[in-house]
Design a protein around this motif. Structure first.
Motif, PDB file in Angstrom:
ATOM      1  N   ARG A 202       0.873  -1.116   0.047  1.00 44.73           N
ATOM      2  CA  ARG A 202      -0.142  -0.028  -0.016  1.00 44.73           C
ATOM      3  C   ARG A 202       0.847   1.203  -0.240  1.00 44.73           C
ATOM      4  O   ARG A 202       0.517   2.197  -0.629  1.00 44.73           O
ATOM      5  CB  ARG A 202      -0.957  -0.053   1.098  1.00 44.73           C
ATOM      6  N   SER A 203       2.060   1.246   0.868  1.00 44.93           N
ATOM      7  CA  SER A 203       2.888   2.164   0.605  1.00 44.93           C
ATOM      8  C   SER A 203       3.387   2.560  -0.543  1.00 44.93           C
ATOM      9  O   SER A 203       3.753   3.639  -0.972  1.00 44.93           O
ATOM     10  CB  SER A 203       3.862   2.029   2.075  1.00 44.93           C
ATOM     11  N   THR A 204       3.771   1.617  -1.359  1.00 43.26           N
ATOM     12  CA  THR A 204       4.508   1.598  -2.613  1.00 43.26           C
ATOM     13  C   THR A 204       3.710   2.317  -3.495  1.00 43.26           C
ATOM     14  O   THR A 204       3.848   2.752  -4.565  1.00 43.26           O
ATOM     15  CB  THR A 204       5.006   0.309  -2.907  1.00 43.26           C
ATOM     16  N   VAL A 205       2.410   1.659  -3.292  1.00 40.67           N
ATOM     17  CA  VAL A 205       1.418   2.134  -4.470  1.00 40.67           C
ATOM     18  C   VAL A 205       1.148   3.757  -4.185  1.00 40.67           C
ATOM     19  O   VAL A 205       0.967   4.312  -5.151  1.00 40.67           O
ATOM     20  CB  VAL A 205      -0.200   1.416  -4.490  1.00 40.67           C
ATOM     21  N   ALA A 206       0.996   4.290  -3.013  1.00 41.10           N
ATOM     22  CA  ALA A 206       0.721   5.487  -2.580  1.00 41.10           C
ATOM     23  C   ALA A 206       1.821   6.308  -3.206  1.00 41.10           C
ATOM     24  O   ALA A 206       1.722   7.518  -3.692  1.00 41.10           O
ATOM     25  CB  ALA A 206       0.387   5.707  -1.317  1.00 41.10           C
ATOM     26  N   TYR A 207       3.086   5.916  -2.894  1.00 41.42           N
ATOM     27  CA  TYR A 207       4.196   6.557  -3.540  1.00 41.42           C
ATOM     28  C   TYR A 207       4.407   6.798  -4.699  1.00 41.42           C
ATOM     29  O   TYR A 207       4.501   7.979  -5.372  1.00 41.42           O
ATOM     30  CB  TYR A 207       5.610   5.882  -2.703  1.00 41.42           C
ATOM     31  N   LEU A 208       4.166   5.817  -5.663  1.00 46.10           N
ATOM     32  CA  LEU A 208       4.110   5.640  -6.898  1.00 46.10           C
ATOM     33  C   LEU A 208       3.119   6.734  -7.745  1.00 46.10           C
ATOM     34  O   LEU A 208       3.277   7.391  -8.626  1.00 46.10           O
ATOM     35  CB  LEU A 208       4.085   4.379  -7.650  1.00 46.10           C
ATOM     36  N   LYS A 209       1.877   6.655  -7.039  1.00 42.65           N
ATOM     37  CA  LYS A 209       0.905   7.589  -7.389  1.00 42.65           C
ATOM     38  C   LYS A 209       1.250   8.912  -7.397  1.00 42.65           C
ATOM     39  O   LYS A 209       0.838   9.794  -8.125  1.00 42.65           O
ATOM     40  CB  LYS A 209      -0.428   7.034  -6.474  1.00 42.65           C
ATOM     41  N   LYS A 210       1.776   9.369  -6.154  1.00 43.08           N
ATOM     42  CA  LYS A 210       2.384  10.717  -6.130  1.00 43.08           C
ATOM     43  C   LYS A 210       3.423  10.933  -6.966  1.00 43.08           C
ATOM     44  O   LYS A 210       3.759  12.183  -7.256  1.00 43.08           O
ATOM     45  CB  LYS A 210       2.741  10.852  -4.660  1.00 43.08           C
ATOM     46  N   THR A 211       4.311  10.147  -7.034  1.00 43.61           N
ATOM     47  CA  THR A 211       5.588  10.477  -7.959  1.00 43.61           C
ATOM     48  C   THR A 211       5.160  10.545  -9.565  1.00 43.61           C
ATOM     49  O   THR A 211       5.549  11.365  -9.998  1.00 43.61           O
ATOM     50  CB  THR A 211       6.636   9.147  -7.832  1.00 43.61           C
ATOM     51  N   TYR A 212       4.155   9.581  -9.940  1.00 42.40           N
ATOM     52  CA  TYR A 212       3.596   9.760 -11.331  1.00 42.40           C
ATOM     53  C   TYR A 212       2.264   9.925 -11.405  1.00 42.40           C
ATOM     54  O   TYR A 212       1.350   9.191 -11.978  1.00 42.40           O
ATOM     55  CB  TYR A 212       4.132   8.379 -12.046  1.00 42.40           C
ATOM     56  N   PRO A 213       1.807  11.088 -11.060  1.00 40.11           N
ATOM     57  CA  PRO A 213       0.472  11.257 -10.984  1.00 40.11           C
ATOM     58  C   PRO A 213      -0.418  11.553 -12.175  1.00 40.11           C
ATOM     59  O   PRO A 213      -1.494  11.014 -12.395  1.00 40.11           O
ATOM     60  CB  PRO A 213       0.388  12.827 -10.271  1.00 40.11           C
ATOM     61  N   ASP A 214       0.408  11.659 -13.357  1.00 39.48           N
ATOM     62  CA  ASP A 214      -0.066  11.850 -14.601  1.00 39.48           C
ATOM     63  C   ASP A 214       0.359  10.587 -15.523  1.00 39.48           C
ATOM     64  O   ASP A 214      -0.294  10.688 -16.802  1.00 39.48           O
ATOM     65  CB  ASP A 214      -0.274  12.986 -15.291  1.00 39.48           C
ATOM     66  N   ASN A 215       1.102   9.974 -15.175  1.00 42.71           N
ATOM     67  CA  ASN A 215       1.785   8.758 -16.118  1.00 42.71           C
ATOM     68  C   ASN A 215       1.577   7.285 -15.369  1.00 42.71           C
ATOM     69  O   ASN A 215       2.108   6.585 -14.799  1.00 42.71           O
ATOM     70  CB  ASN A 215       3.522   9.116 -15.918  1.00 42.71           C
ATOM     71  N   TRP A 216       0.201   6.985 -16.111  1.00 44.05           N
ATOM     72  CA  TRP A 216      -0.448   5.683 -15.667  1.00 44.05           C
ATOM     73  C   TRP A 216       0.224   4.499 -16.314  1.00 44.05           C
ATOM     74  O   TRP A 216       0.165   3.535 -15.787  1.00 44.05           O
ATOM     75  CB  TRP A 216      -1.861   5.840 -16.147  1.00 44.05           C
TER      76      TRP A 216
END
Length: 314
Positions: A202-216
């Protein structure tokens, strides 16, 4: 806007862990997750070992759950025959004793004054009724003839065989309960073992979401599923038994509570039933206002159930 999905099933979590580790290994020492892992003390190699232990528990859970279902199916197949024979015997005795059909009570059966049979609702009760009927039938010793003799002979029913099957059904019931208990224990061990790894995911997913907010696309490379469809908000229909309440309910501002029961319900602000409640009479509606995102809802009646519907905001 699409949203990143955190998996909720163990199998999906394991797959996500595997994909993230493969991508992190591929990224190398300069990968975007290295610093975050160090900061949070996440070790994917250790998590993978922990995941392997959880998989063992998961496999045990699945096998035991399968065994439990198989035992239940076998029990149901046996009980189907026993219930059929027992029901037939009761109906035969009822017809035989008519108009004095209450005599069927001597065989362990229950019948109303109007002649309606009251049959068991559990396998244990069916077995008891069968046992009572067999005991009464066996009490007729030659030259006395049991009233059931013709019915049993003409329908090729052996109460001795049925009695043996009752023992088998009881055994299968016990095996089912044991297997289900151990399957639940294995499931609990799996969840407890994997719990810290799930938190890391969950921490990893949350971090990646913030790191790549527009790069799905990049999120997808780490195995993260993105959801583009907006989830439909469903109408919630809730019932509360008399004298009971629903504690710490979460509500959405501007949604509507409609009391479609026959008595008033009371809405208390917050997680506990303190202060002055808002009363909603039968047939009444109330729009959720700011400050009431967490409430307790009580049934005001001590004798009647309450029911209400929560409609999504327009």
């Amino acid at each position: 806007m699409p949203s990143a999905e955190v998996p909720s099933s163990f199998t999906k979590e394991i797959n996500l862990l595997s994909t993230i580790k493969a991508k992190v290994d591929s990224d190398g020492a300069g990968g975007p997750l290295v610093a975050m892992f160090v900061s949070k003390g996440i070790d994917l190699a250790a998590d993978t070992i922990t995941g392997a232990k959880a998989i063992v528990f998961d496999n045990s859970f699945k096998e035991l759950d399968k065994d439990s279902q198989n035992f239940r199916q076998q029990e149901k197949a046996i009980m189907k025959i026993i219930i059929k024979h027992t029901t037939g015997a009761c109906q035969n005795l009822k017809t035989l004793f008519d108009p004095n059909f209450k005599s069927i009570g001597d065989w362990g059966a229950t019948i109303t004054d109007s002649g309606r049979m009251i049959y068991p609702t559990t396998d244990e009760e069916w077995i008891k009724l069968f046992t009572d009927i067999k005991t009464k039938n066996d009490s007729y010793v030659m030259p006395a003839i049991s009233p059931l003799a013709t019915f049993l002979t003409s329908n090729f029913i052996s109460l001795t065989t049925d009695a043996t099957n009752c023992v088998a059904a009881k055994t299968l019931r016990g095996q089912q309960i044991t297997a289900r208990f151990h399957s639940q224990f294995a499931s609990q061990n799996r969840n407890n073992t994997f719990k810290p790894v799930a938190a890391h995911l969950r921490s990893t997913v949350a971090y990646l979401k913030k790191t790549y907010p527009d790069n799905w696309k990049t999120l997808g490379e780490y195995g993260i599923t993105t959801v583009t469809a907006t989830k439909a908000v469903k109408v919630r229909k809730i019932k509360i038994a008399f004298g009971q309440s629903k504690m710490n309910m979460k509500l959405v501002i501007n949604s509507v509570i409609e009391n479609n029961g026959t008595n008033a319900i009371q809405i208390f602000k917050g997680k506990t039933m303190e202060g002055t409640p808002i009363d909603i009479a039968a047939g009444g509606k109330w729009i959720v206002v700011s400050g009431y995102s967490r409430v307790c809802i009580a049934n005001s009646s001590a004798t009647l159930p309450a029911q209400f519907t929560i409609l999504p905001k327009a």
